[in-house]
Design an enzyme around this catalytic site. Structure first.
Site, PDB file in Angstrom:
ATOM      1  N   ARG A  78     -10.635   4.975  -3.545  1.00  0.00           N
ATOM      2  CA  ARG A  78      -9.732   6.120  -3.478  1.00  0.00           C
ATOM      3  C   ARG A  78      -8.874   6.302  -4.723  1.00  0.00           C
ATOM      4  NH1 ARG A  78      -7.824   8.739   0.745  1.00  0.00           N
ATOM      5  NH2 ARG A  78      -5.813   8.764  -0.289  1.00  0.00           N
ATOM      6  N   ARG A  85      -6.287   8.633   5.613  1.00  0.00           N
ATOM      7  CA  ARG A  85      -5.847   8.709   4.211  1.00  0.00           C
ATOM      8  C   ARG A  85      -6.087  10.073   3.535  1.00  0.00           C
ATOM      9  NH1 ARG A  85      -7.140   3.230   1.112  1.00  0.00           N
ATOM     10  NH2 ARG A  85      -5.274   3.816  -0.041  1.00  0.00           N
ATOM     11  N   ASP A 117       0.306  -3.738   2.592  1.00  0.00           N
ATOM     12  CA  ASP A 117      -0.759  -4.561   2.013  1.00  0.00           C
ATOM     13  C   ASP A 117      -0.569  -6.052   2.295  1.00  0.00           C
ATOM     14  OD1 ASP A 117      -1.913  -2.267   1.085  1.00  0.00           O
ATOM     15  OD2 ASP A 117      -1.243  -2.497  -0.979  1.00  0.00           O
ATOM     16  N   ARG A 171     -13.060  -6.679  -4.294  1.00  0.00           N
ATOM     17  CA  ARG A 171     -12.529  -5.411  -4.810  1.00  0.00           C
ATOM     18  C   ARG A 171     -11.109  -5.600  -5.322  1.00  0.00           C
ATOM     19  NH1 ARG A 171     -11.940  -0.857  -0.883  1.00  0.00           N
ATOM     20  NH2 ARG A 171     -10.651  -0.284  -2.652  1.00  0.00           N
ATOM     21  N   CYS A 209     -11.245   6.063   5.155  1.00  0.00           N
ATOM     22  CA  CYS A 209     -11.715   4.704   4.924  1.00  0.00           C
ATOM     23  C   CYS A 209     -11.322   3.878   6.127  1.00  0.00           C
ATOM     24  CB  CYS A 209     -11.188   4.135   3.617  1.00  0.00           C
ATOM     25  SG  CYS A 209      -9.491   3.660   3.674  1.00  0.00           S
ATOM     26  N   LYS A 225      -3.666  -5.021  -9.555  1.00  0.00           N
ATOM     27  CA  LYS A 225      -4.738  -4.030  -9.373  1.00  0.00           C
ATOM     28  C   LYS A 225      -4.157  -2.629  -9.255  1.00  0.00           C
ATOM     29  CE  LYS A 225      -6.412  -3.314  -5.012  1.00  0.00           C
ATOM     30  NZ  LYS A 225      -6.462  -1.936  -4.490  1.00  0.00           N
ATOM     31  N   ASN A 226      -3.167  -2.477  -8.375  1.00  0.00           N
ATOM     32  CA  ASN A 226      -2.681  -1.132  -8.066  1.00  0.00           C
ATOM     33  C   ASN A 226      -1.808  -0.537  -9.171  1.00  0.00           C
ATOM     34  OD1 ASN A 226      -4.131  -1.233  -5.772  1.00  0.00           O
ATOM     35  ND2 ASN A 226      -2.409  -1.547  -4.378  1.00  0.00           N
TER      36      ASN A 226
HETATM   37  N1  EPU Z   1      -0.570  10.232   2.868  1.00  0.00           N
HETATM   38  C1  EPU Z   1      -0.605  11.527   3.294  1.00  0.00           C
HETATM   39  N2  EPU Z   1      -0.981  12.491   2.414  1.00  0.00           N
HETATM   40  C2  EPU Z   1      -1.296  12.208   1.127  1.00  0.00           C
HETATM   41  C3  EPU Z   1      -1.265  10.876   0.687  1.00  0.00           C
HETATM   42  C4  EPU Z   1      -0.899   9.905   1.594  1.00  0.00           C
HETATM   43  O1  EPU Z   1      -0.307  11.808   4.461  1.00  0.00           O
HETATM   44  O2  EPU Z   1      -1.623  13.137   0.378  1.00  0.00           O
HETATM   45  C5  EPU Z   1      -0.190   9.178   3.814  1.00  0.00           C
HETATM   46  C6  EPU Z   1      -1.224   8.084   3.953  1.00  0.00           C
HETATM   47  O3  EPU Z   1      -2.237   8.440   4.876  1.00  0.00           O
HETATM   48  C7  EPU Z   1      -0.390   6.915   4.394  1.00  0.00           C
HETATM   49  C8  EPU Z   1       0.901   7.125   3.597  1.00  0.00           C
HETATM   50  O4  EPU Z   1       0.931   8.508   3.250  1.00  0.00           O
HETATM   51  O5  EPU Z   1      -0.109   7.030   5.758  1.00  0.00           O
HETATM   52  C9  EPU Z   1       1.027   6.301   2.364  1.00  0.00           C
HETATM   53  O6  EPU Z   1      -0.157   6.394   1.576  1.00  0.00           O
HETATM   54  P1  EPU Z   1      -0.139   6.334  -0.004  1.00  0.00           P
HETATM   55  O7  EPU Z   1      -0.537   7.654  -0.544  1.00  0.00           O
HETATM   56  O8  EPU Z   1       1.157   5.770  -0.472  1.00  0.00           O
HETATM   57  O9  EPU Z   1      -1.316   5.322  -0.301  1.00  0.00           O
HETATM   58  P2  EPU Z   1      -2.182   5.308  -1.620  1.00  0.00           P
HETATM   59  O10 EPU Z   1      -1.324   5.724  -2.754  1.00  0.00           O
HETATM   60  O11 EPU Z   1      -3.454   6.017  -1.397  1.00  0.00           O
HETATM   61  C10 EPU Z   1      -1.597   2.886  -2.398  1.00  0.00           C
HETATM   62  C11 EPU Z   1      -2.331   1.588  -2.577  1.00  0.00           C
HETATM   63  C12 EPU Z   1      -2.720   1.010  -1.226  1.00  0.00           C
HETATM   64  C13 EPU Z   1      -1.437   0.799  -0.416  1.00  0.00           C
HETATM   65  C14 EPU Z   1      -0.675   2.126  -0.293  1.00  0.00           C
HETATM   66  C15 EPU Z   1       0.665   1.994   0.406  1.00  0.00           C
HETATM   67  C16 EPU Z   1      -3.448   1.867  -4.701  1.00  0.00           C
HETATM   68  C17 EPU Z   1      -4.719   1.937  -5.449  1.00  0.00           C
HETATM   69  N3  EPU Z   1      -3.539   1.810  -3.380  1.00  0.00           N
HETATM   70  O12 EPU Z   1      -2.507   3.760  -1.741  1.00  0.00           O
HETATM   71  O13 EPU Z   1      -3.304  -0.245  -1.502  1.00  0.00           O
HETATM   72  O14 EPU Z   1      -1.764   0.334   0.869  1.00  0.00           O
HETATM   73  O15 EPU Z   1      -0.418   2.665  -1.619  1.00  0.00           O
HETATM   74  O16 EPU Z   1       1.471   1.090  -0.260  1.00  0.00           O
HETATM   75  O17 EPU Z   1      -2.388   1.814  -5.298  1.00  0.00           O
HETATM   76  C18 EPU Z   1      -4.728  -2.070  -1.135  1.00  0.00           C
HETATM   77  O18 EPU Z   1      -4.455  -2.470  -2.284  1.00  0.00           O
HETATM   78  O19 EPU Z   1      -5.332  -2.801  -0.289  1.00  0.00           O
HETATM   79  C19 EPU Z   1      -4.336  -0.727  -0.726  1.00  0.00           C
HETATM   80  C20 EPU Z   1      -4.880  -0.097   0.306  1.00  0.00           C
END
Ligand code: EPU
Length: 421
Positions: free
Chosen positions: A92, A121, A307, A399, A116, A22-23
């Site tokens: 997101r 986030r 995850d 999802r 969320c 998915k990701n």
């Molecule tokens: N963060 C910030 N600022 C930003 C972006 C992120 O402070 O601008 C923080 C977040 O709040 C968090 C950390 O950095 O504390 C890591 O977040 P990240 O940005 O890596 O998360 P994401 O890219 O939004 C993806 C996956 C998530 C997974 C995270 C961490 C997708 C679609 N989502 O989210 O997957 O938990 O990386 O590995 O790729 C899931 O599949 O259930 C899921 C939540």
């Protein structure tokens, strides 16, 4: 709304086959916005989040067709620049159309995703990176309005309080591919999904080096081509099956996963006392009779994935002894604790750390899914618990897991999907 009725204690056996990630699929679908040519993605899982991304692309004027697990994207001449709140707020990952739209169309209007249930986030790192490439950004009415006459490469440190950002790196990487000159992304995410995206961008003609390491270097090009690609297998779905075997004390084979993407999970399961062997694209899991408690800390890749934290907690809550689980990515990602408690689990939360006093077995109960991985944890806990559980609000599960109830049923689990009143 639907719920799952699960009778625990059934012996699982056989082979589970993992779907595409998915990701990885979501940002790769967004990457199609960088070109005018046909893009073909194979192995795309049948999930609500994928449907949402397809709706976002169609809303931008892109033609998308889906045949089984093949998604064909024809972006030729798309004119839209907006990703509306009604779609972004449900997922997101749709925020990662911002970088491609900005790079290709020079302007974008993308709704802020908001918080969320797993925590606040923010998207500050996405915005910092795009600004460093020369975008002018305004926030108005809950939307990011981005524009730029020309994006220019830059050196960008993309670390935040919780380390690197997966989708933040994806957004900046995609925009950097069509920026003028050289971009260095420091503290880039190293997750396999990001590497898969970089491999697609390379197929499109991008010049990228260092993907899979914390420093990615991009030499911008003027245009990108279409691509044909098979998405990597979903390592989190694979890990969820590994834990299903461990928590039920059953031997399972998991096909189609890449063990090299699951190093930290496999290492922890071996510490727990589960034998995991990998051969020819297939993994065999054989739990030993007595499992041991362990301490787990989630970290960016190659650390233990956030995850998989909830699923690991489901296992630890049915493994006698004290386990300590610390969440270093999303300190609030503990909604499953109270629900596992309804099944008799003894878990104490202290800040971002859960102290789990494992019991031999939990008891079935009605529980409510709160987010995707929490839902998976409740399903796993129910599979091993004594008696029957009802897991409601399983739209969260749908999802991110491709027909997991059907896959578990084929392994011998007793699961019924019913309409909830
Ligand atoms: N963060 C910030 N600022 C930003 C972006 C992120 O402070 O601008 C923080 C977040 O709040 C968090 C950390 O950095 O504390 C890591 O977040 P990240 O940005 O890596 O998360 P994401 O890219 O939004 C993806 C996956 C998530 C997974 C995270 C961490 C997708 C679609 N989502 O989210 O997957 O938990 O990386 O590995 O790729 C899931 O599949 O259930 C899921 C939540």
């Amino acid at each position: 709304m639907e719920k799952l009725i699960i009778r625990g204690g059934r012996t699982l056996k056989g082979t589970a086959t993992v779907s595409g990630s998915k990701n990885a699929s979501l940002p790769i679908l967004a990457a199609a916005l960088l070109t005018d040519e046909l893009c073909v993605l194979d192995g795309v899982p049948a999930l609500r989040d994928v449907t949402t991304m397809i709706r976002i692309l169609r809303n931008l004027g892109v033609k998308v067709t889906q045949e089984g697990s093949r998604v064909t994207v024809d972006p030729a001449g798309y004119a839209g620049i907006e990703a509306p709140y009604r779609l972004v707020s449900t997922m997101r990952a749709s925020f990662c159309v911002l970088g491609p739209l900005l790079a290709k169309k020079r302007q974008a209007k993308v709704s802020l995703p908001g918080g969320c249930v797993i925590g606040p986030r923010p998207v500050d790192l996405h915005l910092k990176g795009l600004k460093a490439l020369g975008a002018s950004l305004k926030i108005e009415g809950g939307y990011v309005l981005a524009s730029s006459r020309e994006l220019r490469g830059n050196t960008i440190y993309l670390g935040g309080a919780f380390g690197s950002s997966v989708l933040g790196t994806a957004n900046v990487l995609m925009a950097a591919c069509l920026s003028k000159g050289r971009t260095l992304i420091e503290n880039a995410a190293c997750e396999p999904e990001l590497v898969d995206l970089a491999n697609v961008l390379l197929k499109m003609g991008a010049k990228i080096q260092g993907h899979g390491t914390p420093v990615i270097s991009v030499e911008g090009v003027r245009r990108l081509n279409g691509f044909t690609h098979r998405v990597i297998p979903d390592r989190i779905e694979a890990g969820t099956f590994l834990i299903a075997a461990a928590v039920n004390g059953c031997e399972l084979r998991v096909n189609g996963a890449r063990p090299e993407h699951l190093g930290a999970v496999i290492d922890k399961l071996r510490e727990v006392g589960v034998e995991v062997s990998a051969k020819d694209g297939s993994m065999l899991i054989r739990p030993k009779r007595r499992l041991r408690p362990v301490d787990v800390t989630t970290l960016p890749y190659p650390g233990f994935p956030t995850d998989m934290q909830a699923q690991m907690m489901a296992l630890m809550s049915q493994t006698p002894g004290i386990s300590v689980i610390t969440e270093k990515i999303y300190p609030d990602r503990f909604m499953h604790v109270a629900e596992l408690g309804r099944m008799g689990a003894r878990i104490k939360l202290e800040g971002a750390t859960a102290i789990v006093q494992g019991l031999p077995r939990l008891m079935g109960a009605p529980v409510m899914a709160s987010d995707l991985r929490a839902s998976a944890a409740l399903v796993l806990a129910s599979l091993a618990a004594k008696g029957t559980s009802e897991v409601s609000r399983i739209y969260h599960l749908d999802r991110g897991y491709d027909r997991i109830d059907e896959k578990l049923t084929r392994l011998g689990a007793e699961i019924r999907r019913e309409k909830a009143e």
